[in-house]
Design a protein around this motif. Structure first.
Motif, PDB file in Angstrom:
ATOM      1  N   UNK A  91     -34.167 -15.509  28.010  1.00  0.00           N
ATOM      2  CA  UNK A  91     -34.723 -16.839  28.253  1.00  0.00           C
ATOM      3  C   UNK A  91     -34.821 -17.122  29.742  1.00  0.00           C
ATOM      4  N   UNK A  92     -33.791 -16.736  30.500  1.00  0.00           N
ATOM      5  CA  UNK A  92     -33.807 -16.951  31.940  1.00  0.00           C
ATOM      6  C   UNK A  92     -34.932 -16.159  32.599  1.00  0.00           C
ATOM      7  N   UNK A  93     -35.182 -14.948  32.107  1.00  0.00           N
ATOM      8  CA  UNK A  93     -36.267 -14.130  32.650  1.00  0.00           C
ATOM      9  C   UNK A  93     -37.625 -14.763  32.357  1.00  0.00           C
ATOM     10  N   UNK A  94     -37.782 -15.283  31.153  1.00  0.00           N
ATOM     11  CA  UNK A  94     -39.051 -15.957  30.809  1.00  0.00           C
ATOM     12  C   UNK A  94     -39.284 -17.174  31.686  1.00  0.00           C
ATOM     13  N   UNK A  95     -38.232 -17.942  31.908  1.00  0.00           N
ATOM     14  CA  UNK A  95     -38.362 -19.132  32.739  1.00  0.00           C
ATOM     15  C   UNK A  95     -38.729 -18.757  34.169  1.00  0.00           C
ATOM     16  N   UNK A  96     -38.136 -17.660  34.660  1.00  0.00           N
ATOM     17  CA  UNK A  96     -38.441 -17.216  36.014  1.00  0.00           C
ATOM     18  C   UNK A  96     -39.901 -16.796  36.145  1.00  0.00           C
ATOM     19  N   UNK A  97     -40.378 -16.021  35.176  1.00  0.00           N
ATOM     20  CA  UNK A  97     -41.770 -15.568  35.208  1.00  0.00           C
ATOM     21  C   UNK A  97     -42.724 -16.760  35.106  1.00  0.00           C
ATOM     22  N   UNK A  98     -42.397 -17.710  34.228  1.00  0.00           N
ATOM     23  CA  UNK A  98     -43.248 -18.895  34.080  1.00  0.00           C
ATOM     24  C   UNK A  98     -43.291 -19.694  35.380  1.00  0.00           C
ATOM     25  N   UNK A  99     -42.139 -19.807  36.060  1.00  0.00           N
ATOM     26  CA  UNK A  99     -42.100 -20.531  37.327  1.00  0.00           C
ATOM     27  C   UNK A  99     -42.927 -19.865  38.398  1.00  0.00           C
ATOM     28  N   UNK A 100     -42.869 -18.541  38.459  1.00  0.00           N
ATOM     29  CA  UNK A 100     -43.671 -17.806  39.435  1.00  0.00           C
ATOM     30  C   UNK A 100     -45.166 -17.987  39.166  1.00  0.00           C
ATOM     31  N   UNK A 101     -45.538 -17.939  37.888  1.00  0.00           N
ATOM     32  CA  UNK A 101     -46.950 -18.116  37.528  1.00  0.00           C
ATOM     33  C   UNK A 101     -47.427 -19.523  37.881  1.00  0.00           C
ATOM     34  N   UNK A 102     -46.582 -20.528  37.646  1.00  0.00           N
ATOM     35  CA  UNK A 102     -46.945 -21.905  37.972  1.00  0.00           C
ATOM     36  C   UNK A 102     -47.092 -22.085  39.486  1.00  0.00           C
ATOM     37  N   UNK A 103     -46.181 -21.512  40.247  1.00  0.00           N
ATOM     38  CA  UNK A 103     -46.277 -21.592  41.705  1.00  0.00           C
ATOM     39  C   UNK A 103     -47.546 -20.901  42.207  1.00  0.00           C
ATOM     40  N   UNK A 104     -47.892 -19.787  41.592  1.00  0.00           N
ATOM     41  CA  UNK A 104     -49.103 -19.061  41.980  1.00  0.00           C
ATOM     42  C   UNK A 104     -50.341 -19.909  41.722  1.00  0.00           C
TER      43      UNK A 104
END
Length: 266
Positions: free
Chosen positions: A8-21
Motif C-alpha cells: 500500500x505504501x508503494x502504491x501511494x508513493x507511485x500515485x504521489x509521483x504521478x500526481x506531482x508529474x
C-alpha cells in the motif's frame, strides 16, 4: 491486497509521483490533466484535492466515477481486458479471468463511492450513462466534458473508413478527376462505387442488428483486424449530397474551363 501495508505504501508513493508529474506539466504548459489512478477511497480523493490546491495552480478539479451493475457488460469487458493486457499474456483465458476477479474483489473490499453530499465537483455515470449524476460542474465542464462522457460506450461496434467515388473537380477538365478540390459531379465509376458501398453498409447494419442482443457475439464478429477494401476507382474524394447540390448551382462541369463564374479558393 489492502492488508499489505508495504504494498500500500508503494502504491501511494507511485500515485504521489504521478500526481506531482501531472502538476508540473500543468504548471509548464498543460491545460487539462487526467489523473487516472485508483482513487477509490475518500482519503485518496481528499489527498488529491489538497495537493492540487497547494500547488498554486488555478485548477478546476472534477472527479469522474463510473458504476456498472450490468453483469453481461462486466463479463465482456473483463474478457476484453484479459485479452489485451500484458498482465495476463502468460495465462489462458479462464485463469486470467479468475485472477482479474480476485483483483476486483480486493478493490471492492475498500471501495468507497462518492457521496452525494461531497463538497467537491464530480460526475457519476451509472451503467454507461443510462443515468448521470452531476454535482458542482459549470462552464466548460458542463458544455464539453459532460456531453463527451455521456457519449462514451464500451460496446464493440464496427467502424468503416471509406473513400467516396471518383468525381469531377471544379478546377479540372470534364474528363479528369482532381485531388483535394471540391466535387460537383460523380463520374459513372464513382456512382457505381457509391451504390456498391451503400449495399455493403446496409448489409453490415443488418448483421450488426442481428447480433446486437449478444455482446459476446458482436465482439467475436467485429474484434478482428480491419479488413481493407479497395475499389477500382482511380481516385476518390469526400463528398456529400448537400455540397453537390450547392456546387451545381454555380458551376456546370460540362462548360469549358474558364467559362463559368469565378470560384474562391478552398
Amino acid at each position: 491486497d489492502p492488508e499489505n501495508a508495504e504494498a500500500k505504501a508503494q502504491r501511494e508513493q507511485v500515485a504521489g509521483l504521478a500526481l506531482d508529474d501531472m502538476l508540473g506539466w500543468l504548471r509548464r504548459e498543460g491545460e487539462i490533466g487526467i489523473f487516472d489512478a485508483t482513487n477509490s477511497t475518500e482519503e485518496r480523493r481528499q489527498l488529491i484535492l489538497n495537493t492540487c490546491r497547494a500547488s498554486g495552480i488555478d485548477l478546476g478539479i472534477v472527479f469522474i466515477e463510473t458504476l456498472c451493475t450490468n453483469q453481461a457488460v462486466l463479463e465482456e469487458n473483463m474478457r476484453c481486458k484479459v485479452a489485451g493486457s500484458p498482465d495476463f499474456a502468460h495465462m489462458d483465458e479462464d485463469a486470467a479471468l479468475e485472477d482479474l476477479r480476485m483483483r476486483i474483489a480486493k478493490y471492492e473490499a475498500v471501495y468507497q463511492t462518492i457521496g452525494e453530499d461531497a463538497e467537491y465537483s464530480y460526475i457519476k455515470l451509472y451503467n454507461m450513462s443510462s443515468r448521470v449524476f452531476v454535482n458542482g460542474c459549470y462552464g466548460r465542464v458542463a458544455q464539453s466534458i459532460l456531453p463527451y462522457l455521456m457519449a462514451i460506450h464500451i460496446g464493440p461496434r464496427p467502424v468503416f473508413l471509406a473513400r467516396a467515388g471518383e468525381g469531377l473537380g471544379l478546377r479540372t477538365s470534364t474528363t479528369e478527376s482532381s485531388i483535394g478540390s471540391q466535387v460537383v459531379k460523380l463520374t459513372k465509376a464513382g456512382e457505381a462505387f457509391s451504390e456498391v458501398l451503400a449495399d455493403f453498409i446496409r448489409d453490415q447494419i443488418r448483421t450488426f442488428e442481428e447480433l446486437d442482443g449478444d455482446p459476446a457475439a458482436v465482439s467475436r464478429r467485429y474484434s478482428r483486424n480491419l479488413e481493407a477494401f479497395q475499389s477500382t476507382v482511380q481516385q476518390a474524394v469526400a463528398i456529400n449530397k448537400a455540397r453537390q447540390a450547392e456546387a451545381k448551382t454555380c458551376y456546370d462541369p460540362e462548360e469549358p474551363p474558364g467559362s463559368g463564374p469565378a470560384m474562391p479558393d478552398s
